[in-house]
Scaffold this active site. Sequence first.
Site: not given
Ligand code: NAP
Length: 258
Positions: A149, A162
Amino acid sequence: MSNSGYSRLEDKVAIVTGAGSGIGEAAARTFAKEGASVVLVGRREAPLRSNAEAIVKTGGEAITVAADVSSSGDVDRVVAETLHRFGRIDCVFNNAGIQGNGGPIVEMKEASFDELIAINLKGPWLLTRAALRSMLDGGQGGAIVNTSSFLSTGATAGTSVYSASKAGLDAMIRAVALEVGDKGIRINNVNPGVIDTPMLRAHGEEVIPPLAARAALGRIGTPQDVANAAVWLCTDEARFITGQSLLVDGGFTIPGPR
Ligand code: NAP
């Protein structure tokens, strides 16, 4: 030839965690478009299934494994099912993560610390370890990408754990890159800025315009913006890149007075 007609990962096998939503959902489809067989991982089966069905409908190959990345037993099962079905692992996208119950440190519970570190840092470490054992056995090289991130080097009040979990990923890859580079295995991070996913939407629509205005490109990112970078890092085009954390943020974090 893949269904996209452009197949940089033909005959490769890719594991994508968090593949039911947001960045992981886009990445799983992109790996498939590039010709890879894809293993979609997440805790909830239903969103994984619907994404896998979409991939199969367009001519790709995909299976789902419902698993919690913070459990070593689950992670071992992901690797075992991948090898059983496809016989090899070439790419891993450790993308699953949570924002968790952050907040001012003085108000945070110890359990929130443990959960964030278990999913965001230990999870990628577990799957990296398990996949590397298979890649090293197979001797065919490979590529691993984690979703870090912009908050690994930046911060907002309330992100102490985080930010630490993501900074841990940036540190982890430097050591691992040195351990496996001579075996033709690369490991990198994508460090998204503000991306339009369910994680961001949980904060409400009103947060988006000021965040978009802060980015040099004048918008927040799409899941595809990050997926493209993650998949590219797994291709031969990125063959001389390892141990790096790549900001994919549209200029959100360009420093200095503005
Ligand atoms: P998201 O839609 O909430 O995706 C997160 C995914 O991770 C969900 O599909 C969730 O599915 C899965 N997950 C969570 N805990 C898990 C576990 N213990 N085991 C297996 N799967 C798990 O949000 P996203 O933004 O696409 O996030 C993806 C990554 O990007 C994350 O690492 C996040 O920290 C990072 N990120 C996001 C942003 C942003 O602005 N969106 C910015 C920087 C970094 P389940 O709940 O079904 O397990």
